[in-house]
Design a protein around this motif. Structure first.
Motif, PDB file in Angstrom:
ATOM      1  N   PRO A  17      33.074  32.335  38.658  1.00 14.84           N
ATOM      2  CA  PRO A  17      33.505  33.683  39.036  1.00 14.84           C
ATOM      3  C   PRO A  17      33.068  34.118  40.432  1.00 14.84           C
ATOM      4  N   LEU A  18      32.131  33.438  41.065  1.00 16.57           N
ATOM      5  CA  LEU A  18      31.644  33.772  42.416  1.00 16.57           C
ATOM      6  C   LEU A  18      31.204  35.224  42.519  1.00 16.57           C
ATOM      7  N   SER A  19      30.475  35.686  41.534  1.00 17.45           N
ATOM      8  CA  SER A  19      29.874  37.022  41.532  1.00 17.45           C
ATOM      9  C   SER A  19      30.904  38.134  41.719  1.00 17.45           C
ATOM     10  N   GLY A  20      32.029  38.000  41.071  1.00 15.63           N
ATOM     11  CA  GLY A  20      33.035  39.052  41.101  1.00 15.63           C
ATOM     12  C   GLY A  20      33.794  39.181  42.400  1.00 15.63           C
ATOM     13  N   GLN A  21      33.681  38.206  43.274  1.00 17.30           N
ATOM     14  CA  GLN A  21      34.389  38.260  44.548  1.00 17.30           C
ATOM     15  C   GLN A  21      35.883  38.054  44.333  1.00 17.30           C
ATOM     16  N   THR A  22      36.653  38.405  45.358  1.00 26.33           N
ATOM     17  CA  THR A  22      38.085  38.187  45.290  1.00 26.33           C
ATOM     18  C   THR A  22      38.395  36.698  45.320  1.00 26.33           C
ATOM     19  N   ALA A  23      39.654  36.373  45.094  1.00 28.21           N
ATOM     20  CA  ALA A  23      40.065  34.967  45.081  1.00 28.21           C
ATOM     21  C   ALA A  23      39.738  34.312  46.423  1.00 28.21           C
ATOM     22  N   PRO A  24      39.314  33.055  46.384  1.00 27.19           N
ATOM     23  CA  PRO A  24      38.993  32.348  47.629  1.00 27.19           C
ATOM     24  C   PRO A  24      40.220  32.161  48.518  1.00 27.19           C
ATOM     25  N   ASN A  25      39.982  32.246  49.813  1.00 31.24           N
ATOM     26  CA  ASN A  25      41.027  31.919  50.782  1.00 31.24           C
ATOM     27  C   ASN A  25      41.132  30.415  50.942  1.00 31.24           C
ATOM     28  N   ALA A  40      35.591  33.487  50.708  1.00 34.34           N
ATOM     29  CA  ALA A  40      36.084  34.401  49.676  1.00 34.34           C
ATOM     30  C   ALA A  40      35.471  35.781  49.838  1.00 34.34           C
ATOM     31  N   GLY A  41      36.295  36.783  49.648  1.00 35.78           N
ATOM     32  CA  GLY A  41      35.790  38.154  49.594  1.00 35.78           C
ATOM     33  C   GLY A  41      34.975  38.574  50.790  1.00 35.78           C
TER      34      GLY A  41
END
Length: 165
Positions: A17-25, A40-41
């Motif tokens: 989940p990457l700590s609730g970050q937005t979807a990775p670029n 990401a994010g």
């Protein structure tokens, strides 16, 4: 969120989940598959593909694209900020090692479409400049310098990809 997918079994092995970050670029996977570097994010970070633990974050500026050389020795980044060129970082620490100007007229430039040659000796970046239009910057990764700038036709060039012929 990043998913590890087993293509042979056609199932999702795990989610990060990457700590609730937005979807990775963008993602760049280490040669051993144990570390994923991601933009990401508004952050550039690295996480363990075994545990999901974030290993590095806040060292490099926010980036929109990443490329890791096949031997895993060099991480190239295109920062979110315009006019910053290509960043060269140590993948183990994310410490900035160099900045490569890519603008056709010699300035830092703003790149997009970061791609590596098959062996990782060269990087290719689409670049736009108000002065010179669109161009393709060819970077010698080991020398950490632009070795060619090829003028491109058109008014919207955003990606570069390497294909051997």
């Amino acid at each position: 969120m990043v998913a590890e997918v087993d293509l042979e079994q056609k199932l999702v092995r795990q989610l990060f989940p990457l700590s609730g970050q937005t979807a990775p670029n963008d993602l760049a996977l280490s040669p051993d598959g144990l570390v994923a570097h991601t933009a990401a994010g508004g952050r550039t970070l690295a996480f363990s593909t075994r545990t999901g633990e974030i290993l590095l974050q806040g060292v490099l500026p926010a980036s929109r694209e990443l490329a890791l050389t096949p031997d895993g020795s060099t991480l190239l980044c295109l920062p979110n900020a315009d006019g910053e060129g290509v960043l060269v970082a140590d993948p183990a620490t994310h410490q900035l090692q160099d900045r490569i100007p890519i603008e056709a007229t010699g300035g830092r430039g703003t790149g997009s479409g970061l791609s590596l040659s098959h062996g990782g000796a060269f990087a290719y970046v689409a670049e736009v400049s108000e002065d010179s239009g669109y161009s393709l910057a060819v970077i010698d990764v080991e020398a950490r310098q632009k070795v060619a700038s090829i003028s491109l036709p058109g008014d919207r060039v955003f990606w570069a990809i390497f294909a051997p012929f």
